[in-house]
Motif scaffolding. Sequence first.
Motif, PDB file in Angstrom:
ATOM      1  N   LEU A 274     -33.801 118.015   5.513  1.00  0.00           N
ATOM      2  CA  LEU A 274     -33.752 116.693   4.879  1.00  0.00           C
ATOM      3  C   LEU A 274     -33.753 116.819   3.354  1.00  0.00           C
ATOM      4  CD1 LEU A 274     -33.784 113.630   5.221  1.00  0.00           C
ATOM      5  CD2 LEU A 274     -36.279 113.730   5.331  1.00  0.00           C
ATOM      6  N   GLN A 275     -34.618 117.680   2.819  1.00  0.00           N
ATOM      7  CA  GLN A 275     -34.646 117.871   1.371  1.00  0.00           C
ATOM      8  C   GLN A 275     -33.302 118.412   0.859  1.00  0.00           C
ATOM      9  OE1 GLN A 275     -38.147 120.382   0.954  1.00  0.00           O
ATOM     10  NE2 GLN A 275     -39.299 118.714   0.040  1.00  0.00           N
ATOM     11  N   ASP A 276     -32.762 119.367   1.587  1.00  0.00           N
ATOM     12  CA  ASP A 276     -31.480 119.945   1.184  1.00  0.00           C
ATOM     13  C   ASP A 276     -30.365 118.901   1.223  1.00  0.00           C
ATOM     14  OD1 ASP A 276     -29.746 122.491   0.766  1.00  0.00           O
ATOM     15  OD2 ASP A 276     -28.829 121.499   2.501  1.00  0.00           O
ATOM     16  N   TRP A 277     -30.377 118.085   2.249  1.00  0.00           N
ATOM     17  CA  TRP A 277     -29.359 117.050   2.413  1.00  0.00           C
ATOM     18  C   TRP A 277     -29.456 116.002   1.305  1.00  0.00           C
ATOM     19  CZ3 TRP A 277     -29.980 111.788   4.238  1.00  0.00           C
ATOM     20  CH2 TRP A 277     -28.768 111.160   4.511  1.00  0.00           C
ATOM     21  N   LEU A 278     -30.685 115.584   0.975  1.00  0.00           N
ATOM     22  CA  LEU A 278     -30.875 114.583  -0.078  1.00  0.00           C
ATOM     23  C   LEU A 278     -30.470 115.131  -1.441  1.00  0.00           C
ATOM     24  CD1 LEU A 278     -34.304 112.990   0.971  1.00  0.00           C
ATOM     25  CD2 LEU A 278     -32.036 111.971   1.169  1.00  0.00           C
ATOM     26  N   GLN A 279     -30.824 116.397  -1.698  1.00  0.00           N
ATOM     27  CA  GLN A 279     -30.469 117.002  -2.987  1.00  0.00           C
ATOM     28  C   GLN A 279     -28.955 117.152  -3.146  1.00  0.00           C
ATOM     29  OE1 GLN A 279     -32.705 120.645  -2.961  1.00  0.00           O
ATOM     30  NE2 GLN A 279     -34.638 119.630  -3.479  1.00  0.00           N
ATOM     31  N   THR A 280     -28.243 117.250  -2.035  1.00  0.00           N
ATOM     32  CA  THR A 280     -26.779 117.371  -2.087  1.00  0.00           C
ATOM     33  C   THR A 280     -26.105 116.013  -2.160  1.00  0.00           C
ATOM     34  OG1 THR A 280     -26.895 119.397  -0.780  1.00  0.00           O
ATOM     35  CG2 THR A 280     -24.760 118.313  -0.913  1.00  0.00           C
ATOM     36  N   LEU A 281     -26.605 115.059  -1.394  1.00  0.00           N
ATOM     37  CA  LEU A 281     -25.926 113.768  -1.245  1.00  0.00           C
ATOM     38  C   LEU A 281     -26.240 112.784  -2.368  1.00  0.00           C
ATOM     39  CD1 LEU A 281     -24.167 111.892   0.543  1.00  0.00           C
ATOM     40  CD2 LEU A 281     -26.284 111.217   1.720  1.00  0.00           C
ATOM     41  N   LEU A 282     -27.517 112.653  -2.735  1.00  0.00           N
ATOM     42  CA  LEU A 282     -27.910 111.601  -3.668  1.00  0.00           C
ATOM     43  C   LEU A 282     -27.292 111.732  -5.059  1.00  0.00           C
ATOM     44  CD1 LEU A 282     -31.650 110.984  -2.717  1.00  0.00           C
ATOM     45  CD2 LEU A 282     -29.636 109.651  -2.108  1.00  0.00           C
ATOM     46  N   PRO A 283     -27.183 112.941  -5.631  1.00  0.00           N
ATOM     47  CA  PRO A 283     -26.510 113.017  -6.940  1.00  0.00           C
ATOM     48  C   PRO A 283     -25.069 112.506  -6.894  1.00  0.00           C
ATOM     49  CG  PRO A 283     -27.750 115.011  -6.529  1.00  0.00           C
ATOM     50  CD  PRO A 283     -27.777 114.227  -5.258  1.00  0.00           C
ATOM     51  N   LYS A 284     -24.393 112.661  -5.772  1.00  0.00           N
ATOM     52  CA  LYS A 284     -23.023 112.160  -5.646  1.00  0.00           C
ATOM     53  C   LYS A 284     -22.992 110.635  -5.590  1.00  0.00           C
ATOM     54  CE  LYS A 284     -21.442 116.254  -3.108  1.00  0.00           C
ATOM     55  NZ  LYS A 284     -20.915 116.757  -1.813  1.00  0.00           N
ATOM     56  N   LEU A 285     -24.052 110.049  -4.992  1.00  0.00           N
ATOM     57  CA  LEU A 285     -24.091 108.591  -4.844  1.00  0.00           C
ATOM     58  C   LEU A 285     -24.694 107.903  -6.058  1.00  0.00           C
ATOM     59  CD1 LEU A 285     -25.305 108.284  -1.130  1.00  0.00           C
ATOM     60  CD2 LEU A 285     -22.967 108.052  -1.988  1.00  0.00           C
ATOM     61  N   LEU A 286     -25.743 108.479  -6.641  1.00  0.00           N
ATOM     62  CA  LEU A 286     -26.520 107.808  -7.683  1.00  0.00           C
ATOM     63  C   LEU A 286     -26.427 108.481  -9.045  1.00  0.00           C
ATOM     64  CD1 LEU A 286     -29.717 107.125  -5.524  1.00  0.00           C
ATOM     65  CD2 LEU A 286     -27.814 105.566  -5.965  1.00  0.00           C
ATOM     66  N   GLY A 287     -25.676 109.576  -9.103  1.00  0.00           N
ATOM     67  CA  GLY A 287     -25.535 110.258 -10.385  1.00  0.00           C
ATOM     68  C   GLY A 287     -26.522 111.399 -10.537  1.00  0.00           C
ATOM     69  N   GLU A 288     -26.257 112.237 -11.548  1.00  0.00           N
ATOM     70  CA  GLU A 288     -27.070 113.425 -11.759  1.00  0.00           C
ATOM     71  C   GLU A 288     -28.415 113.120 -12.408  1.00  0.00           C
ATOM     72  OE1 GLU A 288     -26.293 116.394 -10.727  1.00  0.00           O
ATOM     73  OE2 GLU A 288     -24.252 115.989 -10.058  1.00  0.00           O
ATOM     74  N   ASN A 289     -28.483 112.013 -13.169  1.00  0.00           N
ATOM     75  CA  ASN A 289     -29.720 111.677 -13.871  1.00  0.00           C
ATOM     76  C   ASN A 289     -30.728 111.029 -12.919  1.00  0.00           C
ATOM     77  OD1 ASN A 289     -28.644 112.554 -16.328  1.00  0.00           O
ATOM     78  ND2 ASN A 289     -27.657 110.555 -16.681  1.00  0.00           N
ATOM     79  N   GLY A 290     -31.949 111.475 -13.024  1.00  0.00           N
ATOM     80  CA  GLY A 290     -33.006 110.897 -12.184  1.00  0.00           C
ATOM     81  C   GLY A 290     -33.291 111.743 -10.971  1.00  0.00           C
ATOM     82  N   ASN A 291     -34.549 111.722 -10.552  1.00  0.00           N
ATOM     83  CA  ASN A 291     -34.988 112.539  -9.412  1.00  0.00           C
ATOM     84  C   ASN A 291     -35.087 111.633  -8.184  1.00  0.00           C
ATOM     85  OD1 ASN A 291     -35.700 114.891  -8.228  1.00  0.00           O
ATOM     86  ND2 ASN A 291     -37.761 115.005  -9.078  1.00  0.00           N
ATOM     87  N   PHE A 292     -33.926 111.081  -7.798  1.00  0.00           N
ATOM     88  CA  PHE A 292     -33.932 110.069  -6.741  1.00  0.00           C
ATOM     89  C   PHE A 292     -34.316 110.640  -5.380  1.00  0.00           C
ATOM     90  CE2 PHE A 292     -30.843 108.355  -9.859  1.00  0.00           C
ATOM     91  CZ  PHE A 292     -31.494 107.160 -10.146  1.00  0.00           C
ATOM     92  N   GLU A 293     -34.064 111.933  -5.159  1.00  0.00           N
ATOM     93  CA  GLU A 293     -34.351 112.486  -3.832  1.00  0.00           C
ATOM     94  C   GLU A 293     -35.833 112.411  -3.489  1.00  0.00           C
ATOM     95  OE1 GLU A 293     -34.084 116.127  -6.585  1.00  0.00           O
ATOM     96  OE2 GLU A 293     -32.969 114.275  -6.266  1.00  0.00           O
ATOM     97  N   ILE A 294     -36.701 112.513  -4.501  1.00  0.00           N
ATOM     98  CA  ILE A 294     -38.137 112.415  -4.253  1.00  0.00           C
ATOM     99  C   ILE A 294     -38.492 111.010  -3.767  1.00  0.00           C
ATOM    100  CG2 ILE A 294     -40.426 112.549  -5.286  1.00  0.00           C
ATOM    101  CD1 ILE A 294     -39.084 115.236  -4.948  1.00  0.00           C
ATOM    102  N   ILE A 295     -37.874 109.994  -4.387  1.00  0.00           N
ATOM    103  CA  ILE A 295     -38.156 108.601  -4.011  1.00  0.00           C
ATOM    104  C   ILE A 295     -37.675 108.337  -2.582  1.00  0.00           C
ATOM    105  CG2 ILE A 295     -37.666 106.188  -4.561  1.00  0.00           C
ATOM    106  CD1 ILE A 295     -37.252 107.105  -7.485  1.00  0.00           C
ATOM    107  N   VAL A 296     -36.427 108.706  -2.303  1.00  0.00           N
ATOM    108  CA  VAL A 296     -35.870 108.469  -0.966  1.00  0.00           C
ATOM    109  C   VAL A 296     -36.623 109.280   0.077  1.00  0.00           C
ATOM    110  CG1 VAL A 296     -33.796 108.656   0.461  1.00  0.00           C
ATOM    111  CG2 VAL A 296     -33.610 107.946  -1.925  1.00  0.00           C
ATOM    112  N   PHE A 297     -36.956 110.505  -0.263  1.00  0.00           N
ATOM    113  CA  PHE A 297     -37.702 111.359   0.658  1.00  0.00           C
ATOM    114  C   PHE A 297     -39.047 110.722   1.001  1.00  0.00           C
ATOM    115  CE2 PHE A 297     -40.752 114.832   1.361  1.00  0.00           C
ATOM    116  CZ  PHE A 297     -40.152 115.477   2.425  1.00  0.00           C
ATOM    117  N   GLY A 298     -39.740 110.206  -0.009  1.00  0.00           N
ATOM    118  CA  GLY A 298     -41.029 109.563   0.235  1.00  0.00           C
ATOM    119  C   GLY A 298     -40.909 108.355   1.142  1.00  0.00           C
TER     120      GLY A 298
END
Length: 595
Positions: A274-298
């Motif tokens: 799940l962490q690997d998938w979020l780190q790969t997918l979220l930057p493509k959807l929400l951009g490189e700036n911001g640590n969104f995977e931590i928020i979605v993961f939580g």
Amino acid sequence: MKRFVMHNRFFWLFLVVMFALPVLPHPVHVPEYWITLLNYIGLYSIVAIGLVLLTGIGGMTSFGQAAFVGLGAYATAYLTTQYGVSPWLALIVGVVITGLVALVLGLVTMRLSGHFLPLGTIAWGLALFFLFGNLDMLGKYDGINGIPVLNVLGIDLESGRHIYYLIWVVVLLSVLSVQNLLNSRMGRAIRALRGGGMMAEAMGVNTGWMRVVIFVYAAVLAAVSGFLYAHLQRAVNPTPFGLNHGIEYLFMAVVGGVAHVWGAVLGAAILTVLQDWLQTLLPKLLGENGNFEIIVFGILMVLLLQYARRGVWPFVARFFPRGPQAHVPEHAEALPQRSKPATGEMLLTVNKARKQFGGLVAVNDVSFEVKAGQIIGLIGPNGAGKSTTFNLVTGVLQPTSGEITFRGQRIDRLTSREIVARGIGRTFQHVKLLPTMTVLENVAIGAHLRGHAGVLRSVAKLNAAEEGRLMSEAAKQIRRVGLEQHMYDEAGSLALGQQRILEIARALCCDPTLLLLDEPAAGLRYQEKQQLAALLRKLREEGMSVLLVEHDMDFVMNLTDRLVVMEFGTRIAEGLPEEVQKDPAVLEAYLGGVE
């Protein structure tokens, strides 16, 4: 048996799939990236398996396991690079160092309870993390590089694909070792730690030491994971051994199913992928700036724990049906039994026992005796001090003054486990069973002191003969009390009356000379009380002595040989049941007086 075979088929299917993955030919060849991911899942699983034992089953939350991973990693890194020591010798040294550190920390930390325990694990976890980062000999925060390649049977494990098999062999050995431990005499004691500490002590389990033992075992598993990590990465630095990773390990165990050994592997897989998938997918959807995977993961973790509070494994386990682990062997040598006293021999003497809680006198200089072959009733209205007196005899409480002797030896300063070792078995006012364990396993806990196999013998499955004798003894006591048709049922599925009889069977498994029953008829229907009375008469005919604490005078009147009546902590009457029934003080206590 069919269910057991079915479970084995799934287990072997899992083995075949996992060990075939790296060598699959094209076009299904598994990329190196996925092999690396599986390697990390395996490494995390080893640590999470230890947490299942420590937290899910032992009931002790630890956030510091990542520090133990660091001890194993740094031990092999330092010894192999600085002194050219064989990695396998470095593994042994790392395990010993980790075990000693865990022993010292465990002797202090495992005495804590409530929120102090996890806070304590955070404290020493952070201390070890900063120790790794500040020691010159360990390279400070730059760490140690140039760790040599592992060599197994002349084969260099140079790549992730090569070391893959070693990692997953260790995972399977970890699973089997913990399962072997849990399905043993020591394992039943460990399973009793979570919510059953008082009961376990009354059966002879040293619960304080048992907590330290599983703490050390979980730390050793973490150190082995660290050893493999160091030789997979060929370099170490403090970053993977901090508090964040300690929290992730605990999360893996919880998500997979913190009370299930295979749940640790499942949880490690879910979180890693799940962490690997979020780190790969979220930057493509929400951009490189911001640590969104931590928020979605939580958010995903909160949702998961909301709808699967026992973890994911219970849902998966439906496809892995299995029968009860513990079973009664066809032939087993009988356990040795203590010599029985002669009828009429003085067993228990309570002489002016007194218990004060501050200014409150709960038991006021109470005296009575129990002789071999008798059923003695200790009765009185609610709040009379019966259970407090009972707890003085069983070692749960120590008297403020007075003496309690058993077969001529003072026991009033002994612990519960020391008292049961002398031949006093007990039940509880409020039933204390392990509801998810079978009737057979619950009763076998009573025979804890009649076995000797420790953790290492249990892990290596060298305790089969002793286990057979313990299970045979448990089955004998189950038949003795008439519960043989429920032997493999979960204890929590029984009716209250059957649970109380189960507690008597567990107490009988201690091979007692004197049986202490704390309000065994409480909450029972009339027919259940009659069945209980018939059982106690049968036990008396077999030579068992019984001290019965009860407030139901109708129940004890035609059952006991003598009655001791208490009110407000004081003995107000003693004698034959028909004499006590007519005593004015007793009538006053129960009925408010008579004309």
